[in-house]
Motif scaffolding. Structure first.
Motif, PDB file in Angstrom:
ATOM      1  N   ALA A 136       0.842  -1.198   0.000  1.00  0.00           N
ATOM      2  CA  ALA A 136       0.000   0.000   0.000  1.00  0.00           C
ATOM      3  C   ALA A 136       0.877   1.248   0.000  1.00  0.00           C
ATOM      4  O   ALA A 136       1.776   1.370   0.830  1.00  0.00           O
ATOM      5  N   VAL A 137       0.613   2.138  -0.936  1.00  0.00           N
ATOM      6  CA  VAL A 137       1.343   3.406  -1.003  1.00  0.00           C
ATOM      7  C   VAL A 137       0.408   4.499  -0.494  1.00  0.00           C
ATOM      8  O   VAL A 137      -0.654   4.725  -1.071  1.00  0.00           O
ATOM      9  N   MET A 138       0.815   5.139   0.611  1.00  0.00           N
ATOM     10  CA  MET A 138      -0.153   5.947   1.345  1.00  0.00           C
ATOM     11  C   MET A 138       0.296   7.373   1.639  1.00  0.00           C
ATOM     12  O   MET A 138       1.451   7.611   1.973  1.00  0.00           O
ATOM     13  N   TYR A 139      -0.669   8.281   1.567  1.00  0.00           N
ATOM     14  CA  TYR A 139      -0.498   9.630   2.096  1.00  0.00           C
ATOM     15  C   TYR A 139      -0.971   9.615   3.543  1.00  0.00           C
ATOM     16  O   TYR A 139      -2.012   9.036   3.841  1.00  0.00           O
ATOM     17  N   GLY A 140      -0.224  10.290   4.411  1.00  0.00           N
ATOM     18  CA  GLY A 140      -0.713  10.549   5.764  1.00  0.00           C
ATOM     19  C   GLY A 140      -1.315  11.951   5.804  1.00  0.00           C
ATOM     20  O   GLY A 140      -1.906  12.422   4.834  1.00  0.00           O
ATOM     21  N   THR A 141      -1.169  12.587   6.948  1.00  0.00           N
ATOM     22  CA  THR A 141      -1.613  13.991   7.089  1.00  0.00           C
ATOM     23  C   THR A 141      -0.378  14.846   7.368  1.00  0.00           C
ATOM     24  O   THR A 141       0.754  14.390   7.245  1.00  0.00           O
ATOM     25  N   ILE A 142      -0.621  16.078   7.820  1.00  0.00           N
ATOM     26  CA  ILE A 142       0.516  16.950   8.167  1.00  0.00           C
ATOM     27  C   ILE A 142       1.022  16.661   9.582  1.00  0.00           C
ATOM     28  O   ILE A 142       2.036  17.210   9.988  1.00  0.00           O
ATOM     29  N   HIS A 143       0.312  15.797  10.324  1.00  0.00           N
ATOM     30  CA  HIS A 143       0.607  15.649  11.758  1.00  0.00           C
ATOM     31  C   HIS A 143       1.660  14.583  12.035  1.00  0.00           C
ATOM     32  O   HIS A 143       1.484  13.426  11.642  1.00  0.00           O
ATOM     33  N   GLN A 144       2.681  14.954  12.760  1.00  0.00           N
ATOM     34  CA  GLN A 144       3.767  14.001  13.045  1.00  0.00           C
ATOM     35  C   GLN A 144       3.283  12.780  13.820  1.00  0.00           C
ATOM     36  O   GLN A 144       3.588  11.649  13.474  1.00  0.00           O
ATOM     37  N   ALA A 145       2.564  13.027  14.911  1.00  0.00           N
ATOM     38  CA  ALA A 145       2.189  11.900  15.779  1.00  0.00           C
ATOM     39  C   ALA A 145       1.272  10.935  15.035  1.00  0.00           C
ATOM     40  O   ALA A 145       1.456   9.712  15.095  1.00  0.00           O
ATOM     41  N   ALA A 146       0.299  11.467  14.320  1.00  0.00           N
ATOM     42  CA  ALA A 146      -0.631  10.596  13.587  1.00  0.00           C
ATOM     43  C   ALA A 146       0.104   9.823  12.489  1.00  0.00           C
ATOM     44  O   ALA A 146      -0.192   8.648  12.246  1.00  0.00           O
TER      45      ALA A 146
END
Ligand code: GUN
Ligand code: FE
Length: 451
Positions: A136-146
């Motif tokens: 799976a190639v994934m985008y996260g968010t801008i948040h480091q912890a998440a």
């Protein structure tokens, strides 16, 4: 079977080793070593078959796939927005730029809450695996912890994954409540996630990916800085390219170049770049992508809702571009690459036949646009692996054993085989057109059971 590591698997295997070609390894043996790599593939008529079969049976390492069940390579999903999973099947009613502002940025902003991230990301990873996705190639968010929670969820779930911190710092297109506070913050956050992934990645399943959201969401300093960072550290890149008319126009107006040319201008088109959508690439843009060796994540389900056009897959393949499939969760409303693969075939047919019944047949569609299920099977597996430069997606020595077992007789499944009329290739076609989660009875990444 709990693990395929150190086992010899006897069964019938389907794969698509090259574009448009399916190979059936009927009643074959595959040996998986202790690290989850395939060390031998023996057909029933090979001289080594009997010896290997007898030796494994004597050693207690033989695993026989039941009759009616078949082994396929795991799917490679080249484009997922992990934080959008809670929105799957919702919010498909407006154009891309409005969808981002109204639904998607507010949802992604919630990932400041680590507990919410934990809940969503663990559900996503387990649903991907259960549906046969092994990479799976994934985008996260801008948040480091998440983002760290997402990396950990992939590691715990045993999924092969590429995870990126989304970079988006343009104050003209990103709302104040959800954007990187500066270009420095976008770059430092990306670097921090790269280092986190590298520090946690014991067995090499999870990789960092440099992730400028798309041209409109980033400042020039960020686009340039990310290109330099990713190249210096040998990272993959992912971004959106020429997805919609709006995005297409944006690049032309801001940089006087097409979206693809702009990405290249900033140094973002490398051999390790995955370009999502690419629906509106001109033939010249396609030549550019080809010359840079970048790959395309074709997202046929999402394209129905947000792309304003059908990606000319067959033309891209004819040019020799590397293409894999992406669900584009949640712009594509399914976690299943089976669903995505079906839409890939269907949309190519719609492109070829045309869609407006008021036009005469000869003006209704685009010639030679259709692809068949063999090609769709290839791009969902080996094609996606090739796009990433991974040794998986095919059953051959040296490749990781990333696979799913499909039971065509699963009582509550959605496939019915009729031995009187179905050939072995018909069985594969029925799996690709018909299988659902109930038919997927086991999934392995590098030989380890993940679902
Ligand atoms: N373009 C920029 N962001 C996104 C996104 O989240 N989904 C899709 N489909 N396109 C985008
Ligand atoms: Fe996307």
């Amino acid at each position: 079977m709990k693990t395929a590591r150190g086992r010899v698997i006897a069964g019938t295997f389907f794969h698509a080793p090259s574009l448009g070609n399916v190979e059936v390894l009927e009643a074959a043996l595959i040996t998986v070593d202790e690290r989850g790599t395939i060390s031998a593939v023996e057909r029933r008529d090979s001289p080594a078959y009997r010896r290997m079969h007898a030796a494994a049976a004597a050693a207690g390492t033989l695993e026989t796939v039941p009759s009616g069940s078949y082994v396929l390579p795991g799917f490679v999903d080249l484009h997922i927005h992990a934080p959008q999973y809670p929105q799957l099947g919702k919010a498909l009613d407006c154009p891309l730029e409005e969808w981002l502002a109204r639904y998607t940025f507010p949802l992604e902003a919630r990932y400041a809450d680590v507990a919410f991230a934990h809940k969503a990301y663990h559900a996503l990873v387990s649903d991907l695996a259960a549906n046969g996705t092994t990479t799976a190639v994934m985008y996260g968010t801008i948040h480091q912890a998440a983002n760290r929670v997402l990396v950990d969820a992939c590691l715990e779930g045993g999924l092969r994954a590429f995870v990126g911190k989304v970079a988006m710092d343009n104050p003209h297109t990103c709302p104040e409540y959800y954007r990187d506070s500066s270009s420095e913050a976008a770059l430092a956050g990306t670097q921090a996630l790269i280092e986190y992934v590298k520090s946690r990645n014991g067995d090499g399943l999870v990789h960092p990916v440099v992730t400028p959201r798309f041209i409109p969401s980033c400042t020039e300093a960020t686009l340039q800085g990310l290109a330099a960072m990713g190249r210096a550290q040998g990272c993959h890149f992912q971004t959106h390219c020429s997805e919609s008319d709006w995005q297409h126009r944006y690049a032309l107006e801001r940089y006087g170049r097409s979206d693809a040319e702009s990405l290249d201008w900033f140094g973002l088109m490398s051999e390790r770049t995955i370009l999502a959508h690419a629906s509106l690439l001109s033939p010249r843009d396609m030549d550019l992508v080809k010359s840079r060796g970048s790959a395309i994540a074709h997202c046929p389900l999402s394209n129905v809702y947000f792309s304003n056009a059908v990606f000319p897959l067959r033309a891209a393949l004819a040019k020799g571009l590397r293409v894999g499939l992406g669900t584009d969760i949640s712009a594509g409303p399914s976690v299943s690459l089976f669903d995505t693969l079906r839409m890939c075939i269907a949309s190519s047919r719609l492109l070829e036949e045309g869609v407006d019944p008021d036009l005469p047949p000869q003006r209704r569609g685009r010639k030679d646009a259709r692809i068949d299920w063999r090609t769709a099977f290839f791009i969902a597996t080996a094609g996606g692996a090739d796009a990433l430069g991974l040794r998986t997606g095919r059953f051959m020595p040296g490749n990781a054993f990333d696979a799913m077992i499909v039971d065509t007789q699963a009582h509550e499944g959605s496939i019915r085989i009729f031995d009187e009329i179905d050939t072995i290739e018909d069985v594969l076609a029925k799996i690709l057109y018909g299988a659902s989660r109930r038919n997927i009875v086991a999934v392995y990444v590098a030989g380890r059971a993940v679902a």
